[in-house]
Write a protein that holds these residues in place. Structure first.
Motif, PDB file in Angstrom:
ATOM      1  N   MET A  74       0.867  -1.179   0.000  1.00  0.00           N
ATOM      2  CA  MET A  74       0.000   0.000   0.000  1.00  0.00           C
ATOM      3  C   MET A  74       0.899   1.223   0.000  1.00  0.00           C
ATOM      4  N   ILE A  75       0.667   2.117  -0.952  1.00  0.00           N
ATOM      5  CA  ILE A  75       1.421   3.367  -1.030  1.00  0.00           C
ATOM      6  C   ILE A  75       0.424   4.474  -0.727  1.00  0.00           C
ATOM      7  N   GLY A  76       0.648   5.193   0.364  1.00  0.00           N
ATOM      8  CA  GLY A  76      -0.326   6.202   0.774  1.00  0.00           C
ATOM      9  C   GLY A  76       0.302   7.382   1.470  1.00  0.00           C
ATOM     10  N   ASP A  77      -0.499   8.438   1.588  1.00  0.00           N
ATOM     11  CA  ASP A  77       0.022   9.674   2.181  1.00  0.00           C
ATOM     12  C   ASP A  77      -0.641  10.041   3.514  1.00  0.00           C
ATOM     13  N   ARG A  78      -1.492   9.168   4.052  1.00  0.00           N
ATOM     14  CA  ARG A  78      -2.146   9.456   5.327  1.00  0.00           C
ATOM     15  C   ARG A  78      -2.051   8.250   6.258  1.00  0.00           C
ATOM     16  N   ALA A  79      -2.176   8.509   7.536  1.00  0.00           N
ATOM     17  CA  ALA A  79      -2.120   7.439   8.533  1.00  0.00           C
ATOM     18  C   ALA A  79      -3.168   6.367   8.246  1.00  0.00           C
ATOM     19  N   GLY A  81       4.793   5.091   3.204  1.00  0.00           N
ATOM     20  CA  GLY A  81       4.208   6.412   3.406  1.00  0.00           C
ATOM     21  C   GLY A  81       4.935   7.408   2.523  1.00  0.00           C
ATOM     22  N   VAL A  82       4.182   8.120   1.693  1.00  0.00           N
ATOM     23  CA  VAL A  82       4.795   9.093   0.788  1.00  0.00           C
ATOM     24  C   VAL A  82       4.668  10.494   1.376  1.00  0.00           C
ATOM     25  N   LEU A  83       5.731  11.258   1.262  1.00  0.00           N
ATOM     26  CA  LEU A  83       5.815  12.558   1.923  1.00  0.00           C
ATOM     27  C   LEU A  83       5.447  13.715   1.010  1.00  0.00           C
ATOM     28  N   TRP A  84       4.916  13.439  -0.180  1.00  0.00           N
ATOM     29  CA  TRP A  84       4.524  14.528  -1.076  1.00  0.00           C
ATOM     30  C   TRP A  84       3.012  14.777  -1.046  1.00  0.00           C
ATOM     31  N   GLY A  85       2.307  14.123  -0.163  1.00  0.00           N
ATOM     32  CA  GLY A  85       0.853  14.307  -0.057  1.00  0.00           C
ATOM     33  C   GLY A  85       0.498  15.117   1.169  1.00  0.00           C
ATOM     34  N   GLU A 135       3.309  11.556  11.200  1.00  0.00           N
ATOM     35  CA  GLU A 135       2.017  10.875  11.096  1.00  0.00           C
ATOM     36  C   GLU A 135       2.187   9.483  10.493  1.00  0.00           C
ATOM     37  N   LEU A 136       2.930   9.400   9.389  1.00  0.00           N
ATOM     38  CA  LEU A 136       3.094   8.142   8.675  1.00  0.00           C
ATOM     39  C   LEU A 136       3.960   7.157   9.461  1.00  0.00           C
ATOM     40  N   ALA A 137       5.033   7.650  10.043  1.00  0.00           N
ATOM     41  CA  ALA A 137       5.884   6.787  10.864  1.00  0.00           C
ATOM     42  C   ALA A 137       5.123   6.320  12.098  1.00  0.00           C
ATOM     43  N   GLY A 138       4.390   7.226  12.707  1.00  0.00           N
ATOM     44  CA  GLY A 138       3.605   6.878  13.887  1.00  0.00           C
ATOM     45  C   GLY A 138       2.531   5.839  13.607  1.00  0.00           C
ATOM     46  N   ALA A 139       2.024   5.822  12.396  1.00  0.00           N
ATOM     47  CA  ALA A 139       1.009   4.838  12.008  1.00  0.00           C
ATOM     48  C   ALA A 139       1.632   3.478  11.722  1.00  0.00           C
ATOM     49  N   ASP A 175       5.977   0.843   6.808  1.00  0.00           N
ATOM     50  CA  ASP A 175       7.165   0.001   6.677  1.00  0.00           C
ATOM     51  C   ASP A 175       8.327   0.747   6.031  1.00  0.00           C
ATOM     52  N   GLY A 176       8.016   1.827   5.335  1.00  0.00           N
ATOM     53  CA  GLY A 176       9.031   2.660   4.716  1.00  0.00           C
ATOM     54  C   GLY A 176       8.446   4.020   4.420  1.00  0.00           C
ATOM     55  N   LEU A 177       9.320   5.005   4.244  1.00  0.00           N
ATOM     56  CA  LEU A 177       8.901   6.359   3.884  1.00  0.00           C
ATOM     57  C   LEU A 177       9.601   6.745   2.592  1.00  0.00           C
ATOM     58  N   CYS A 178       8.916   7.513   1.774  1.00  0.00           N
ATOM     59  CA  CYS A 178       9.460   7.906   0.481  1.00  0.00           C
ATOM     60  C   CYS A 178       9.303   9.416   0.322  1.00  0.00           C
ATOM     61  N   GLY A 179      10.406  10.085   0.034  1.00  0.00           N
ATOM     62  CA  GLY A 179      10.416  11.537  -0.005  1.00  0.00           C
ATOM     63  C   GLY A 179       9.906  12.179  -1.278  1.00  0.00           C
TER      64      GLY A 179
END
Length: 196
Positions: A141-146, A161-165, A171-175, A178-182
């Protein structure tokens, strides 16, 4: 913000933190919070007014983030199929994907039905996985919200969690992403790191 511009039923339009809740669907819960009510009739009237405006103008205000079309083109070889899983009603999501000319990149579009079936992201993802016969361990799942991340975790699906949304890194790390994308340009590499 469409909710604030909609003809609001008997309540002042909220600002600040409560107004930002608009980006935290499902909409029925959002309107209950914004209107400070559990009155189902009032919530349904607010939802109807919102949808009236959104269907006429709001859905045409959507834009593709810079670099996303190129990202979709580049990453489509990394998966057997990609799907849109959004909490925008399917009726609108289909129109948005068509209008933005993103149909070639997706095998299907999934969103809630207007009466509320699949309003919860976890339920929506479970439905998508079952309908498309996708094993959770084979999905990302690729998403921008928790809510995207929480929905994925509820279905044992890995997430980025994508950081461009709309969402923030915390928020994404706290949820539990599994990875973050800038940026969109980094998504293929993010998917590769997740696959290891």
């Amino acid at each position: 913000m469409h909710e604030a511009r909609a003809r609001h039923p008997a309540r002042a339009v909220p600002t600040g933190r409560r107004a930002r809740l608009v980006h935290r669907p499902p909409l029925r819960e959002t309107f209950a919070t914004l209107l400070e009510t559990s009155d189902r009739d009032l919530i349904e009237r607010a939802l109807a007014l919102y949808r009236e405006e959104y269907g006429e103008t709001g859905l045409f205000e959507n834009r593709v983030y810079a670099g996303v079309t190129q990202m979709l083109h580049h990453t489509r070889t990394l998966a057997s199929a990609s799907f849109v899983a959004t909490l925008k009603p399917k009726l609108y999501a289909d129109r948005i994907v068509r209008r933005l000319e993103l149909e070639p990149y997706f095998a299907g579009v999934y969103g809630p039905e207007l009466e509320g079936r699949f309003d919860d992201k976890a339920d929506l993802l479970a439905h998508l996985l079952a309908a498309e016969k996708v094993a959770p361990e084979r999905a990302v799942m690729i998403g921008d919200r928790a809510g995207d991340i929480v929905g994925a975790r509820a279905n044992r699906v890995r997430s980025i969690g994508v950081l461009w949304g709309y969402g923030t890194q915390s928020e994404l790390a706290g949820a539990g992403a599994d990875g973050l994308c800038g940026s969109p340009a980094e998504l293929a590499a993010c998917l590769g790191r997740l696959a290891r």
